[in-house]
Scaffold this motif. Sequence first.
Motif, short mmCIF file in Angstrom:
data_model
loop_
_atom_site.label_atom_id
_atom_site.label_comp_id
_atom_site.label_asym_id
_atom_site.label_seq_id
_atom_site.Cartn_x
_atom_site.Cartn_y
_atom_site.Cartn_z
N ALA A 207 0.85 -1.19 0.00
CA ALA A 207 0.00 0.00 0.00
C ALA A 207 0.88 1.24 0.00
O ALA A 207 1.73 1.41 0.88
CB ALA A 207 -0.91 0.01 1.22
N LEU A 208 0.70 2.10 -0.99
CA LEU A 208 1.40 3.38 -1.07
C LEU A 208 0.57 4.42 -0.32
O LEU A 208 -0.63 4.56 -0.57
CB LEU A 208 1.58 3.78 -2.53
CG LEU A 208 2.14 5.17 -2.82
CD1 LEU A 208 3.56 5.30 -2.28
CD2 LEU A 208 2.11 5.44 -4.32
N ILE A 209 1.20 5.14 0.59
CA ILE A 209 0.50 6.11 1.44
C ILE A 209 1.18 7.47 1.29
O ILE A 209 2.36 7.61 1.59
CB ILE A 209 0.51 5.67 2.91
CG1 ILE A 209 -0.08 4.26 3.04
CG2 ILE A 209 -0.26 6.66 3.77
CD1 ILE A 209 0.01 3.69 4.44
N VAL A 210 0.41 8.46 0.85
CA VAL A 210 0.93 9.81 0.63
C VAL A 210 0.16 10.79 1.49
O VAL A 210 -1.08 10.76 1.54
CB VAL A 210 0.87 10.21 -0.85
CG1 VAL A 210 1.26 11.67 -1.04
CG2 VAL A 210 1.78 9.31 -1.69
N HIS A 211 0.88 11.67 2.16
CA HIS A 211 0.30 12.69 3.04
C HIS A 211 0.52 14.06 2.43
O HIS A 211 1.60 14.35 1.90
CB HIS A 211 0.96 12.61 4.42
CG HIS A 211 0.52 13.67 5.37
ND1 HIS A 211 1.16 14.89 5.48
CD2 HIS A 211 -0.50 13.70 6.25
CE1 HIS A 211 0.56 15.61 6.40
NE2 HIS A 211 -0.45 14.92 6.88
N ALA A 212 -0.51 14.91 2.47
CA ALA A 212 -0.41 16.26 1.91
C ALA A 212 -1.26 17.21 2.73
O ALA A 212 -2.08 16.79 3.55
CB ALA A 212 -0.85 16.26 0.45
N ARG A 213 -1.06 18.51 2.49
CA ARG A 213 -1.87 19.53 3.13
C ARG A 213 -2.49 20.43 2.07
O ARG A 213 -1.91 20.67 1.01
CB ARG A 213 -1.04 20.37 4.11
CG ARG A 213 -0.63 19.57 5.35
CD ARG A 213 0.05 20.44 6.39
NE ARG A 213 0.45 19.66 7.55
CZ ARG A 213 -0.33 19.42 8.60
NH1 ARG A 213 -1.55 19.94 8.63
NH2 ARG A 213 0.10 18.69 9.61
N LYS A 214 -3.66 20.95 2.38
CA LYS A 214 -4.39 21.82 1.46
C LYS A 214 -3.68 23.16 1.33
O LYS A 214 -3.43 23.85 2.32
CB LYS A 214 -5.81 22.04 1.98
CG LYS A 214 -6.62 23.06 1.19
CD LYS A 214 -8.03 23.17 1.75
CE LYS A 214 -8.85 24.24 1.04
NZ LYS A 214 -10.25 24.26 1.52
N HIS A 215 -3.37 23.53 0.09
CA HIS A 215 -2.83 24.85 -0.20
C HIS A 215 -3.96 25.76 -0.66
O HIS A 215 -4.77 25.37 -1.50
CB HIS A 215 -1.76 24.76 -1.28
CG HIS A 215 -0.41 24.40 -0.73
ND1 HIS A 215 0.76 24.75 -1.34
CD2 HIS A 215 -0.06 23.71 0.39
CE1 HIS A 215 1.78 24.29 -0.64
NE2 HIS A 215 1.32 23.66 0.40
N VAL A 216 -4.01 26.96 -0.11
CA VAL A 216 -5.06 27.90 -0.49
C VAL A 216 -4.50 29.08 -1.27
O VAL A 216 -5.24 29.99 -1.62
CB VAL A 216 -5.82 28.41 0.75
CG1 VAL A 216 -6.57 27.27 1.42
CG2 VAL A 216 -4.86 29.06 1.73
#
Length: 236
Positions: A207-216
């Motif tokens: 399982a590939l797991i990628v974490h990101a944050r919302k850019h506004v």
Amino acid sequence: MVRPDVLSLSRFYRTPLGLSAAQVLGDTIARLSDVPEGGTVVGLGFAPPVLARFEDHARTVALMPARQGVCHWPSHAKSRTVLVDTQSWPIADSSADMVILIHALEHAQLPTQLLREAWRVLVPNGQVVVVVPNRRRMWSALDRTPFGYGRPYSKGQLYTLMEDHMLPPDGWTTALMVPPLALPGIGRLLRLGEKPFRLMGKNLGGALIVHARKHVYGALPKGKAVRAGVEAVSGI
């Protein structure tokens, strides 16, 4: 595109292999993320096995695609599952602290629209964790688990897709290091083998797991940005 229905997914996550997979995935997602006390965590796809990891300190809701079907969850309380159109979630703008996509993106007919919805419902700087089958590993090649269905991704493919929709990744890992072989004790082996196998290579997990944050800030998601530019030039 063939995808597991809700009954198949529920059955898998009640098996020894599925229970161990849920524990490993939940622990991995928890390490990557930082949900505030009392925050809101939204899961799309089939998220209850990993949402359970956040129940003690966050509000959780599981959105389940219409093509998949829906089940009652959690079993001990009033259901927090909703049958949805993956292109239009019944969630208010900027209301979720974290979105978890699991058994979702690899089945999406319009993955760009799905990611736009994730971006829409997240608070500014909110987190998204995407879990997909790793195209380089055995889990995506065997259909005895839900990770053997849909479109598997490589890290580069998933990074590009997310960056194009103002969800630039800030970290990645893999989980489920032991292949899902039909062996006695495979569930226990999966749990015990996670750390030792990780030492052999970060990208060994199924399982590939990628974490990101919302850019506004900055441009609109790519599709909308192109249309906005055309309309500005043409005066529409």
